[in-house]
Design a protein around this motif. Structure first.
Motif, PDB file in Angstrom:
ATOM      1  N   GLY A  92       0.788  -1.227   0.000  1.00 60.21           N
ATOM      2  CA  GLY A  92       0.000   0.000   0.000  1.00 60.21           C
ATOM      3  C   GLY A  92       0.821   1.279   0.000  1.00 60.21           C
ATOM      4  O   GLY A  92       0.322   2.349   0.340  1.00 60.21           O
ATOM      5  N   THR A  99       1.105  -0.677   4.898  1.00 58.61           N
ATOM      6  CA  THR A  99       0.173  -1.423   5.747  1.00 58.61           C
ATOM      7  C   THR A  99       0.791  -2.756   6.185  1.00 58.61           C
ATOM      8  O   THR A  99       0.301  -3.416   7.095  1.00 58.61           O
ATOM      9  CB  THR A  99      -1.137  -1.706   4.995  1.00 58.61           C
ATOM     10  N   ILE A 140       7.766   0.261   7.791  1.00 54.63           N
ATOM     11  CA  ILE A 140       6.504   0.693   7.184  1.00 54.63           C
ATOM     12  C   ILE A 140       6.554   2.190   6.870  1.00 54.63           C
ATOM     13  O   ILE A 140       5.619   2.736   6.299  1.00 54.63           O
ATOM     14  CB  ILE A 140       5.291   0.384   8.103  1.00 54.63           C
TER      15      ILE A 140
END
Length: 293
Positions: A100, A213, A226
């Motif tokens: 993502g 994500t 992340i």
């Protein structure tokens, strides 16, 4: 729950006919049509019948990204999600999309420009060494200018990259079971394509990276992250930096991963992971037939 990582192969894993079974799926057919608009050429035509073009960097990289991402999306549609993702060289872009970090079309745009720039970086060569003397390789590379370890794939396999005469000098001096020159146009993952990497840096800056994500293991720094800014910085170094796949393979069990699924053509990555982390369950998804019901 079994902790699972998804991994995505890079250039060299492409195969004629890959993705053809996806044409029966409406959502996949739409993605192929979107890809043609962005690329200006048809992934399905290349994959179906143009083997020579498919092995050409310009076409290989976008084709792999499209096929891998469609397979991964179909896997997600069936309720399967990874706990960690990674990709080998080009495959890192598919991993970032699945995490993502950017939209699918933005990822394809980046891959298109990356392929164009790498394809234009002519000169030098790459070669894979199998079952070699590690100490001897380190010593010879330290003494030979203009050659580097481009891919540290496993304890038994590395890829070296650099000026042609430098790569050939290393091959002639290092004892190895096999030394295979790779069919690439330039010395990828080395300082010799720094000009292309600098140009790509501006392109990369134009794309916004979101917080992932799912944690991503990057090629140049195999520590899960992340953070969108960190992932972009790492990707920025990837074109000239070494692919540290052996370390990525070791990170899977260190992060509690029990199962690794390679999504895309071939079994290169699961083969490499098996050498470094033999305790893991390994699976391959090449086509629709391999997808769990």
């Amino acid at each position: 729950m079994t902790k699972t990582a998804w991994v995505f192969p890079g250039q060299g894993s492409q195969a004629l006919g890959m993705g053809m079974d996806l044409l029966d799926i409406p959502a996949a057919k739409d993605k192929f049509a979107q890809a043609e608009e962005i690329l200006g050429w048809s992934v399905t035509e290349i994959c179906q019948s143009e083997e020579e073009k498919l092995s050409h960097t310009l076409y290989t990289q976008p084709s792999l990204y499209v096929v891998e991402s469609i397979l991964a999306d179909l896997l997600r549609e069936r309720g399967h999600w990874p706990d960690l993702v990674a990709g080998h060289s080009l495959g890192e872009y598919t991993a970032l999309y699945i995490a993502g970090v950017f939209e699918w079309s933005a990822g394809l745009y980046l891959v298109k420009r990356r392929a164009e720039l790498m394809d234009s970086a002519i000169g030098g060569m790459m070669a894979a060494l199998m079952n070699f003397d590690h100490e001897q390789l380190e010593k010879v590379i330290a003494q030979t200018p203009d050659v580097v370890v481009a891919n540290d794939n496993s304890s038994a396999q590395v890829v070296i990259s650099g000026k042609t005469e430098a790569v050939q000098a290393v091959i002639s001096q290092v004892k190895a079971k096999r030394a295979i020159p790779l069919k690439v146009s330039g010395a990828f993952h080395s300082h010799l394509i720094a000009a292309a990497a600098t140009e790509f840096q501006d392109i990369l800056e134009s794309v916004e990276f979101q917080t992932a994500t799912i944690p991503v293991l990057s090629n140049v720094e195999p520590i899960p992250s992340i953070d969108g800014d960190i992932l972009k910085q790492r990707l920025n170094k990837q074109m000239t930096g070494s692919v540290r796949w052996r370390e990525i393979s070791l990170q899977f069990p260190a992060n509690g991963i029990q199962r690794v699924v390679e999504i895309g053509p071939g079994k290169v990555l699961t083969g490499l992971i098996k050498r470094s982390s033999p305790c893991l369950m390994l699976e391959n998804i090449h086509s629709v037939a391999d997808l769990p019901i």
